[in-house]
Design a protein around this motif. Structure first.
Motif, PDB file in Angstrom:
ATOM      1  N   ARG A 385       0.712  -1.125   0.050  1.00  0.00           N
ATOM      2  CA  ARG A 385      -0.111  -0.110  -0.146  1.00  0.00           C
ATOM      3  C   ARG A 385       0.760   1.504   0.077  1.00  0.00           C
ATOM      4  N   GLU A 386       1.874   1.187   0.595  1.00  0.00           N
ATOM      5  CA  GLU A 386       2.757   2.546   0.902  1.00  0.00           C
ATOM      6  C   GLU A 386       3.342   2.587  -0.612  1.00  0.00           C
ATOM      7  N   ARG A 387       3.805   1.463  -1.331  1.00  0.00           N
ATOM      8  CA  ARG A 387       4.394   1.836  -2.592  1.00  0.00           C
ATOM      9  C   ARG A 387       3.281   2.295  -3.669  1.00  0.00           C
ATOM     10  N   LEU A 388       2.137   1.935  -3.554  1.00  0.00           N
ATOM     11  CA  LEU A 388       1.212   2.294  -4.329  1.00  0.00           C
ATOM     12  C   LEU A 388       0.936   3.908  -4.085  1.00  0.00           C
ATOM     13  N   ASP A 389       0.791   4.240  -2.543  1.00  0.00           N
ATOM     14  CA  ASP A 389       0.711   5.818  -2.326  1.00  0.00           C
ATOM     15  C   ASP A 389       1.895   6.423  -2.972  1.00  0.00           C
ATOM     16  N   ALA A 390       3.173   5.821  -3.049  1.00  0.00           N
ATOM     17  CA  ALA A 390       4.079   6.757  -3.514  1.00  0.00           C
ATOM     18  C   ALA A 390       3.968   6.940  -5.070  1.00  0.00           C
ATOM     19  N   TRP A 391       3.424   6.090  -5.598  1.00  0.00           N
ATOM     20  CA  TRP A 391       3.210   6.261  -7.254  1.00  0.00           C
ATOM     21  C   TRP A 391       1.961   6.882  -7.612  1.00  0.00           C
ATOM     22  N   ARG A 392       1.179   7.409  -6.875  1.00  0.00           N
ATOM     23  CA  ARG A 392      -0.214   7.858  -6.972  1.00  0.00           C
ATOM     24  C   ARG A 392      -0.034   9.368  -7.360  1.00  0.00           C
ATOM     25  N   LEU A 393      -0.573  10.046  -8.358  1.00  0.00           N
ATOM     26  CA  LEU A 393      -0.441  11.396  -9.119  1.00  0.00           C
ATOM     27  C   LEU A 393      -1.377  12.440  -8.208  1.00  0.00           C
ATOM     28  N   ARG A 394      -0.561  13.555  -7.783  1.00  0.00           N
ATOM     29  CA  ARG A 394      -1.390  14.515  -7.174  1.00  0.00           C
ATOM     30  C   ARG A 394      -1.848  15.504  -8.180  1.00  0.00           C
ATOM     31  N   PRO A 395      -2.782  16.260  -7.805  1.00  0.00           N
ATOM     32  CA  PRO A 395      -3.640  17.229  -8.888  1.00  0.00           C
ATOM     33  C   PRO A 395      -2.740  18.334  -8.877  1.00  0.00           C
ATOM     34  N   GLU A 396      -1.924  18.814  -8.113  1.00  0.00           N
ATOM     35  CA  GLU A 396      -1.072  20.109  -8.429  1.00  0.00           C
ATOM     36  C   GLU A 396       0.048  19.831  -9.678  1.00  0.00           C
ATOM     37  N   VAL A 397       0.594  18.610  -9.522  1.00  0.00           N
ATOM     38  CA  VAL A 397       1.470  18.095 -10.429  1.00  0.00           C
ATOM     39  C   VAL A 397       0.672  18.211 -11.967  1.00  0.00           C
ATOM     40  N   LEU A 398      -0.415  17.677 -11.789  1.00  0.00           N
ATOM     41  CA  LEU A 398      -1.285  17.647 -13.289  1.00  0.00           C
ATOM     42  C   LEU A 398      -1.517  19.032 -13.739  1.00  0.00           C
ATOM     43  N   LEU A 399      -1.933  19.992 -12.945  1.00  0.00           N
ATOM     44  CA  LEU A 399      -2.166  21.416 -13.357  1.00  0.00           C
ATOM     45  C   LEU A 399      -1.020  22.079 -13.808  1.00  0.00           C
ATOM     46  N   GLN A 400      -0.013  21.625 -13.019  1.00  0.00           N
ATOM     47  CA  GLN A 400       1.351  22.164 -13.552  1.00  0.00           C
ATOM     48  C   GLN A 400       1.755  21.828 -15.060  1.00  0.00           C
ATOM     49  N   ARG A 401       1.442  20.538 -15.371  1.00  0.00           N
ATOM     50  CA  ARG A 401       1.924  19.995 -16.827  1.00  0.00           C
ATOM     51  C   ARG A 401       0.908  20.508 -17.654  1.00  0.00           C
ATOM     52  N   ILE A 402      -0.265  20.880 -17.407  1.00  0.00           N
ATOM     53  CA  ILE A 402      -1.310  21.394 -18.271  1.00  0.00           C
ATOM     54  C   ILE A 402      -0.917  22.612 -18.695  1.00  0.00           C
ATOM     55  N   GLN A 408       2.773  26.764 -24.319  1.00  0.00           N
ATOM     56  CA  GLN A 408       3.599  26.167 -25.685  1.00  0.00           C
ATOM     57  C   GLN A 408       2.560  26.271 -27.078  1.00  0.00           C
ATOM     58  N   ILE A 409       1.219  25.919 -26.614  1.00  0.00           N
ATOM     59  CA  ILE A 409       0.299  25.902 -27.743  1.00  0.00           C
ATOM     60  C   ILE A 409      -0.096  27.536 -28.169  1.00  0.00           C
ATOM     61  N   ASP A 413       0.442  29.305 -31.769  1.00  0.00           N
ATOM     62  CA  ASP A 413      -0.411  29.965 -32.406  1.00  0.00           C
ATOM     63  C   ASP A 413      -0.272  31.561 -32.848  1.00  0.00           C
ATOM     64  N   ARG A 414       0.536  32.296 -32.131  1.00  0.00           N
ATOM     65  CA  ARG A 414       1.009  33.658 -32.053  1.00  0.00           C
ATOM     66  C   ARG A 414       1.796  33.535 -33.482  1.00  0.00           C
ATOM     67  N   LEU A 415       2.684  32.563 -33.582  1.00  0.00           N
ATOM     68  CA  LEU A 415       3.741  32.349 -34.496  1.00  0.00           C
ATOM     69  C   LEU A 415       2.987  32.193 -35.757  1.00  0.00           C
ATOM     70  N   ARG A 416       1.835  31.484 -35.877  1.00  0.00           N
ATOM     71  CA  ARG A 416       1.256  31.279 -37.100  1.00  0.00           C
ATOM     72  C   ARG A 416       0.410  32.384 -37.741  1.00  0.00           C
ATOM     73  N   ARG A 417      -0.085  33.208 -36.634  1.00  0.00           N
ATOM     74  CA  ARG A 417      -0.606  34.145 -37.050  1.00  0.00           C
ATOM     75  C   ARG A 417       0.000  35.416 -37.612  1.00  0.00           C
ATOM     76  N   SER A 418       1.273  35.351 -37.158  1.00  0.00           N
ATOM     77  CA  SER A 418       2.369  36.251 -37.640  1.00  0.00           C
ATOM     78  C   SER A 418       2.802  35.816 -38.951  1.00  0.00           C
ATOM     79  N   LEU A 419       3.025  34.546 -39.333  1.00  0.00           N
ATOM     80  CA  LEU A 419       3.592  34.192 -40.667  1.00  0.00           C
ATOM     81  C   LEU A 419       2.295  34.079 -41.602  1.00  0.00           C
TER      82      LEU A 419
END
Length: 491
Positions: A385-402, A408-409, A413-419
């Protein structure tokens, strides 16, 4: 040239033989050639109205009309002759050079050539020696053609169903043949009646041979499997019809095997050489045509008995071989005892192996059963159970990745409009293209196009440069000056 003036005397002319004339007391008037020829013809025919001459034939020639022209000669003289078509057709032999004959007829003259000749009514071969000489000559000629070759001989059928017989229907020959066939093996006999000697005999025999060959296999008259040409004995003159070339060629051309039975054992004809088999007598021909029925039946019975004895002998030999091989086989219980002992041994080993295997399994179960205690299982569950808790994803990490991906997107898009090439159109710029839709980037290129397309933000507009493009018919104008002078015009 001058002639003497002496007086002309008729008596002198007659005496000198210059002119033909009649003298006093002359009783021999001049005859014409036709008259003297007629007198000679009449004299010869009256004096020699019937003659028989003997000589050797020479220069024989048969005309298309059927008449035969020839010469008769001996060592000192020669006599021309002719035989008209009717008499020539009744000859019993073939006339050819070198045959010694006796000709009967009358002498006559032929005025057309001033010679005499004999008109032949009948012709015969002069003696047996001449007849034999003709026979040998004909034999040599036909043998040279291959009519007597052994390779042409065919084997007779072993048991013919139908036998054809060519002979006289009234002689003793046909009775002897039928009697012999009934004694040996009764068969179906088809008799073709012919003359066996004399005028026309050779033609009838040849026609009978051809007639048998032409019979269909499924016709009303059964087609023979073998043909017997038969005649009783006689002199060489009596048998001469079977020496005729017509008969020999008909035998050679027959599609059915032929047995020649002409004369007695010492008589030989050319038909014997051409036939597939020669029989010394007509009775012997019947014996050669079919086997003896009683002998065949005895032979069949003998073969049946031999077959029975052979089968019994084979059965006895097979039984002896079986007994000999059976003696070499071992006793059945001797073959089974070693296998039964091996079965007992394997059964005992199997029991011991099962006991040993059961003990090993019990020990293994005891060792693994101790590891399955509840306390050990609870402790293992807590660690996992301890090993499973260590690998479980936290919400703040997902929000930071999003958030990082969204940044980047937006940058892309700005580069597309400029070209975007049409984005400046919103700010009042115009996109210039030629007739093919290619972008015109400089003034010189625009001056070369007759029509330009101006694309605005709210639509397009086509303009003309003022002149058509240069062609091969008009001289070229300077490019730079045209570009300077030309003004855009609305179309």
């Amino acid at each position: 040239m001058a002639f003497p003036s002496a007086p002309f005397d008729d008596d002198d002319v007659l005496k000198n033989g210059l002119l033909a004339g009649e003298r006093a007391g002359d009783n021999a008037p001049a005859l014409s050639i036709s008259e003297i020829s007629a007198l000679l013809k009449r004299t010869v025919e009256d004096r020699f109205g019937f003659v028989r001459v003997r000589g050797e034939l020479s220069g024989v020639k048969r005309a298309a009309s059927g008449h035969v022209y020839l010469s008769l000669k001996d060592e000192n003289a020669r006599l021309d002759g002719v035989m008209w078509r009717g008499n020539a057709g009744r000859l019993n032999f073939r006339v050819e050079d070198g045959i010694e004959v006796v000709a009967t007829g009358k002498l006559t003259t032929y005025p057309g050539r001033s010679n005499y000749q004999i008109v032949i009514d009948r012709m015969e071969i002069a003696g047996e020696g001449a007849l034999l000489a003709l026979l040998e000559k004909t034999k040599a000629r036909l043998e040279a053609e291959g009519l007597f070759a052994p390779a042409r001989k065919r084997r007779l059928p072993f048991l013919p169903r139908v036998i054809g017989v060519i002979t006289s229907p009234t002689g003793a020959v046909i009775r002897d043949i039928l009697h012999r066939l009934s004694d040996r093996f009764p068969s179906h006999v088809v008799v073709w009646p012919v003359l066996v000697q004399g005028q026309g005999a050779a033609g009838q025999v040849a026609a009978a041979l051809r007639g048998f060959s032409d019979l269909p296999s499924d016709g009303a008259v059964p087609r023979p499997d073998v043909v017997i040409v038969a005649r009783g004995g006689g002199s060489i003159e009596d048998l001469w019809s079977f020496n005729e070339e017509e008969v020999v060629r008909a035998i050679a051309a027959s599609t059915i095997p032929v047995i020649s039975a002409v004369g007695h054992e010492t008589d030989t004809t050319l038909a014997d050489f051409a036939a597939d088999l020669r029989a010394p007598t007509p009775t012997a021909a019947a014996e050669l045509a079919v086997p003896v029925r009683a002998e065949l039946a005895a032979q069949v019975h003998d073969l049946q008995a031999r077959r029975g004895r052979a089968m019994a002998r084979l059965m006895a030999q097979a039984r002896e071989r079986l007994d000999a091989r059976a003696q070499r086989l071992p006793v059945p219980h001797a073959l089974l005892n070693p296998q039964a002992q091996r079965l007992d041994d394997l059964s005992e080993r199997l029991n011991r192996a099962l006991v040993h295997r059961t003990e090993l399994a019990a020990g293994l179960l005891a060792r693994h059963g101790g590891a399955l205690r509840p306390a050990l299982l609870t402790q293992r569950l807590a660690r996992e159970r301890e090993r499973l808790d260590a690998w479980r994803l936290r919400p703040e990490v997902l929000l930071q990745r999003i958030g990082h991906g969204r940044a980047q997107i937006e940058a892309l898009d700005r580069l597309r409009r400029s070209l975007d090439p049409e984005a400046p159109l919103q700010r009042g710029y115009v996109l210039v293209t030629d007739g093919a839709g290619h972008v015109v980037k400089d003034r010189a290129s625009a001056a070369e196009q007759p029509v330009l397309t101006l694309k605005f933000a709210d639509g397009t507009l086509e303009v003309s440069t003022g002149e058509a493009p240069p062609s091969s018919a008009s001289p070229a104008r300077p490019r730079g000056r045209r570009a300077v002078d030309s003004q855009p015009k609305l179309l």
